[in-house]
Design a protein around this motif. Structure first.
Motif, PDB file in Angstrom:
ATOM      1  N   THR A  94       0.829   7.385  -4.085  1.00  0.00           N
ATOM      2  CA  THR A  94       1.051   6.301  -5.034  1.00  0.00           C
ATOM      3  C   THR A  94      -0.299   5.903  -5.615  1.00  0.00           C
ATOM      4  O   THR A  94      -1.143   6.745  -5.864  1.00  0.00           O
ATOM      5  CB  THR A  94       1.773   5.115  -4.374  1.00  0.00           C
ATOM      6  N   SER A  95      -0.514   4.641  -5.840  1.00  0.00           N
ATOM      7  CA  SER A  95      -1.749   4.198  -6.463  1.00  0.00           C
ATOM      8  C   SER A  95      -2.094   2.807  -5.987  1.00  0.00           C
ATOM      9  O   SER A  95      -1.208   2.005  -5.681  1.00  0.00           O
ATOM     10  CB  SER A  95      -1.580   4.183  -7.991  1.00  0.00           C
ATOM     11  N   MET A  96      -3.394   2.522  -5.930  1.00  0.00           N
ATOM     12  CA  MET A  96      -3.803   1.157  -5.610  1.00  0.00           C
ATOM     13  C   MET A  96      -3.259   0.197  -6.670  1.00  0.00           C
ATOM     14  O   MET A  96      -3.071  -0.976  -6.417  1.00  0.00           O
ATOM     15  CB  MET A  96      -5.328   1.039  -5.504  1.00  0.00           C
ATOM     16  N   GLY A  97      -2.933   0.733  -7.857  1.00  0.00           N
ATOM     17  CA  GLY A  97      -2.349  -0.075  -8.924  1.00  0.00           C
ATOM     18  C   GLY A  97      -0.945  -0.546  -8.621  1.00  0.00           C
ATOM     19  O   GLY A  97      -0.415  -1.429  -9.303  1.00  0.00           O
ATOM     20  N   ALA A  98      -0.317   0.028  -7.590  1.00  0.00           N
ATOM     21  CA  ALA A  98       1.028  -0.400  -7.219  1.00  0.00           C
ATOM     22  C   ALA A  98       1.038  -1.801  -6.621  1.00  0.00           C
ATOM     23  O   ALA A  98       2.094  -2.390  -6.432  1.00  0.00           O
ATOM     24  CB  ALA A  98       1.644   0.586  -6.233  1.00  0.00           C
ATOM     25  N   VAL A 100       0.274   6.807   0.421  1.00  0.00           N
ATOM     26  CA  VAL A 100      -1.163   7.001   0.213  1.00  0.00           C
ATOM     27  C   VAL A 100      -1.544   6.362  -1.122  1.00  0.00           C
ATOM     28  O   VAL A 100      -1.253   6.899  -2.194  1.00  0.00           O
ATOM     29  CB  VAL A 100      -1.520   8.496   0.231  1.00  0.00           C
ATOM     30  N   GLU A 101      -2.188   5.216  -1.042  1.00  0.00           N
ATOM     31  CA  GLU A 101      -2.540   4.441  -2.235  1.00  0.00           C
ATOM     32  C   GLU A 101      -3.911   4.887  -2.729  1.00  0.00           C
ATOM     33  O   GLU A 101      -4.943   4.444  -2.242  1.00  0.00           O
ATOM     34  CB  GLU A 101      -2.521   2.950  -1.905  1.00  0.00           C
ATOM     35  N   ILE A 157      -4.926   2.956   1.976  1.00  0.00           N
ATOM     36  CA  ILE A 157      -5.675   2.900   0.722  1.00  0.00           C
ATOM     37  C   ILE A 157      -6.807   3.910   0.817  1.00  0.00           C
ATOM     38  O   ILE A 157      -7.542   3.933   1.810  1.00  0.00           O
ATOM     39  CB  ILE A 157      -6.255   1.491   0.468  1.00  0.00           C
ATOM     40  N   VAL A 158      -6.955   4.757  -0.194  1.00  0.00           N
ATOM     41  CA  VAL A 158      -8.023   5.755  -0.201  1.00  0.00           C
ATOM     42  C   VAL A 158      -9.061   5.363  -1.247  1.00  0.00           C
ATOM     43  O   VAL A 158      -8.815   5.436  -2.451  1.00  0.00           O
ATOM     44  CB  VAL A 158      -7.472   7.167  -0.493  1.00  0.00           C
ATOM     45  N   ASP A 214     -11.145  -2.916  -1.546  1.00  0.00           N
ATOM     46  CA  ASP A 214     -11.555  -4.293  -1.854  1.00  0.00           C
ATOM     47  C   ASP A 214     -10.697  -4.887  -2.970  1.00  0.00           C
ATOM     48  O   ASP A 214     -10.289  -6.056  -2.907  1.00  0.00           O
ATOM     49  CB  ASP A 214     -13.030  -4.331  -2.264  1.00  0.00           C
ATOM     50  N   GLN A 215     -10.411  -4.080  -3.988  1.00  0.00           N
ATOM     51  CA  GLN A 215      -9.623  -4.568  -5.119  1.00  0.00           C
ATOM     52  C   GLN A 215      -8.195  -4.899  -4.700  1.00  0.00           C
ATOM     53  O   GLN A 215      -7.624  -5.909  -5.133  1.00  0.00           O
ATOM     54  CB  GLN A 215      -9.631  -3.526  -6.245  1.00  0.00           C
ATOM     55  N   VAL A 216      -7.610  -4.060  -3.860  1.00  0.00           N
ATOM     56  CA  VAL A 216      -6.252  -4.318  -3.383  1.00  0.00           C
ATOM     57  C   VAL A 216      -6.222  -5.592  -2.544  1.00  0.00           C
ATOM     58  O   VAL A 216      -5.304  -6.418  -2.671  1.00  0.00           O
ATOM     59  CB  VAL A 216      -5.716  -3.120  -2.578  1.00  0.00           C
ATOM     60  N   GLN A 217      -7.222  -5.777  -1.696  1.00  0.00           N
ATOM     61  CA  GLN A 217      -7.277  -6.996  -0.888  1.00  0.00           C
ATOM     62  C   GLN A 217      -7.371  -8.237  -1.780  1.00  0.00           C
ATOM     63  O   GLN A 217      -6.745  -9.267  -1.496  1.00  0.00           O
ATOM     64  CB  GLN A 217      -8.463  -6.936   0.075  1.00  0.00           C
TER      65      GLN A 217
END
Length: 273
Positions: free
Chosen positions: A136-140, A178-179, A241-242, A248-251
């Motif tokens: 997937t993506s951290m953008g999710a 897998v983000e 998160i990869v 950091d951005q996802v958090q």
């Protein structure tokens, strides 16, 4: 010495998919690399003639996916790691996207992953083991203007994968969401479908371009060692998160959403449900 794994990777002709295939082959594993166009894998096939099988496949075609997975399983006798990586980008504002563009986008980015999961499960269940890595993506973690349908597909894949993980754990099958962070995958060039721009959004489009800048991100090969380690874990996490910056951005996004909920808690609690 660890037993060689058999990987089935979609979207394997470029970007992250190709990087994962290269890393697995270099580690002595065997790979069935699926893509609409397998020509970019020609040099890799020469280098690994006995451990790489290129499989032409359009994941939006459900029947083709089931046939392709059967061929993949027959190629090396089993499937150990399934990487649902195929995808593209629909770039444009929500109002600008046509029905055809939206459906074609989700046919690959969401339904393609569903078809692959459905097709591999009988094989993995019969083995009593297997890994499914849902790319997937951290953008999710939240929507973003101009890439709303890309985010929507990834959020749908995220939710579907949570359900899938619960359903198949009883069979010894492990699923990890897998983000991925921002890597130089060619998504914004080769993998992009653009809408016909409406002038009403010119200002916002310019603001987004300035915010994103021209940085392309690190090479996909830099993410491959993390995915290789993930695939080797006896008890892998449900999601990962990869990318350090992406972590950091996802958090930050998670905290911002929690703060928003808390700010309006009193209004939420006025309803009894």
């Amino acid at each position: 010495m660890a037993t060689a794994k058999v990987w089935f990777i979609t979207g394997a002709s470029r970007g992250l998919g190709k990087a994962f295939a290269e890393a697995a082959l270099a580690a002595g594993d065997r790979v069935v690399a699926a893509a609409r166009n397998t020509e970019p894998l020609a040099a890799l096939a020469v280098e690994y003639p006995d451990t790489l099988v290129g499989l032409p496949l359009d994941v939006s075609d459900r029947r083709a996916v089931f046939d392709g997975v059967d061929r993949a399983a027959a190629a090396f006798g089993r499937l150990d790691v399934v990487v649902n990586n195929a995808g593209g980008l629909l770039y444009g504002m929500v109002e600008e996207a046509t029905e055809g563009q939206i459906r074609a986008h989700l046919d690959v980015n969401f339904f393609g992953a569903v078809w692959v999961a459905q097709a591999v499960l009988p094989h993995l269940r019969a083995q009593g083991s297997g890994r499914i890595l849902q790319i997937t993506s951290m953008g999710a973690a939240g929507g973003m203007a101009s890439v709303g349908f890309y985010g929507a597909g990834k959020v749908a894949l995220d939710s579907f994968s949570e359900a899938l993980a619960m359903e198949v754990a009883q069979f010894g099958i492990k699923v990890t969401i897998v983000e991925m962070g921002g890597y130089d995958t060619g998504l914004f060039t080769q993998g992009t479908t653009a809408t016909e721009a409406l002038t009403h959004y010119d200002t916002l489009r310019a603001e987004l371009a300035e915010m994103w800048g021209e940085e392309t991100g690190p090479a996909p090969s830099t993410a491959a060692p993390v995915v290789m380690e993930l695939a080797a874990l006896p008890e892998p996490p449900r999601r990962l998160i990869v990318g350090g910056r992406s972590y950091d951005q996802v958090q930050d996004l998670v905290r911002a959403r929690a703060d928003l909920y808390q700010a309006w808690e009193s209004l939420s609690r006025r309803a009894p449900g």
